[in-house]
Scaffold this active site. Sequence first.
Site, PDB file in Angstrom:
ATOM      1  N   ALA A   1      33.050  78.397  51.564  1.00 23.88           N
ATOM      2  CA  ALA A   1      32.080  79.345  52.101  1.00 23.88           C
ATOM      3  C   ALA A   1      32.760  80.651  52.507  1.00 23.88           C
ATOM      4  O   ALA A   1      32.258  81.742  52.201  1.00 23.88           O
ATOM      5  CB  ALA A   1      31.342  78.737  53.285  1.00 23.88           C
ATOM      6  N   TYR A   2      33.889  80.547  53.166  1.00 32.54           N
ATOM      7  CA  TYR A   2      34.615  81.745  53.582  1.00 32.54           C
ATOM      8  C   TYR A   2      35.037  82.554  52.356  1.00 32.54           C
ATOM      9  O   TYR A   2      34.831  83.775  52.299  1.00 32.54           O
ATOM     10  CB  TYR A   2      35.844  81.357  54.400  1.00 32.54           C
ATOM     11  CG  TYR A   2      36.601  82.546  54.937  1.00 32.54           C
ATOM     12  CD1 TYR A   2      36.138  83.244  56.053  1.00 32.54           C
ATOM     13  CD2 TYR A   2      37.781  82.975  54.340  1.00 32.54           C
ATOM     14  CE1 TYR A   2      36.822  84.339  56.550  1.00 32.54           C
ATOM     15  CE2 TYR A   2      38.481  84.070  54.830  1.00 32.54           C
ATOM     16  CZ  TYR A   2      38.002  84.745  55.936  1.00 32.54           C
ATOM     17  OH  TYR A   2      38.681  85.836  56.409  1.00 32.54           O
ATOM     18  N   SER A   3      35.607  81.894  51.373  1.00 29.88           N
ATOM     19  CA  SER A   3      36.070  82.584  50.168  1.00 29.88           C
ATOM     20  C   SER A   3      34.914  83.246  49.431  1.00 29.88           C
ATOM     21  O   SER A   3      35.002  84.407  49.013  1.00 29.88           O
ATOM     22  CB  SER A   3      36.786  81.594  49.246  1.00 29.88           C
ATOM     23  OG  SER A   3      37.911  81.017  49.895  1.00 29.88           O
TER      24      SER A   3
END
Length: 246
Positions: free
Chosen positions: A152-154
């Site tokens: 999700a962060y990436s």
Amino acid sequence: MSQQEISRVAIVTGGAGGLGFPIAERLAARGHTVALWDIDADRAEAAAARIPGAKGYRVDVTDPDAVHAATARVVEELGPLGILVTCAGHNGPLAAFADYPEDGWRFVMSLNLDAVFHCCQAAVREMLKTGYGRIVNMASIAGKEGNPNAVAYSASKAGVIALTKSVGRELATTQIRVNCITPAAIETEMLEQLTPEFRSYVISKIPVGRLGRAEEVAALAAWLASEECSFSTGAVFDASGGRATY
């Protein structure tokens, strides 16, 4: 502040801590009036009290209505908006992709990407009124490379890069410049969200062999927010200690 640079009103999201606060300090030192946004009103006001002329605002940047209302309030109270720096964000869960929680995905995308859209849109609407603006979005090297166990962060940071490119190119014929920074791991409170193993992993990926310092990113952000940054837009600036390969 350079002789040519004019004092502007600047909004810094996530301005009460992390990378946001040192960026706000740097902008204020260059003569700008800074509005610090944070989800915690007390934290925002306490941080603003440490910067001459700054003002703290409680803003939920994931709520578009709140963002547009807060932007209007800043303009009313401080003056025309000249600078936006989006620093609010979260690492989210660290988990194998097969087990990655959907609610974690939704939370991270809402804060790291949707909020940047809301803030940039509100800012651009104000900047188009004056014909001038500087927007600096905080992305991440993870948006280029993709960190394992951090889907999700990436993905959210890759979205910030693409959003920046799109808006920057759309507004290229105006005097509004839109750029982003892609840091590797920086020594801030956000790293406290990481496990020791993941922290060691991200450091091992940095060729200079250390974490970045917040003041290094703040210096780059301050230049991107300045009038001197006149020919770069829709661009990605690395602060990755040599990690970036493109």
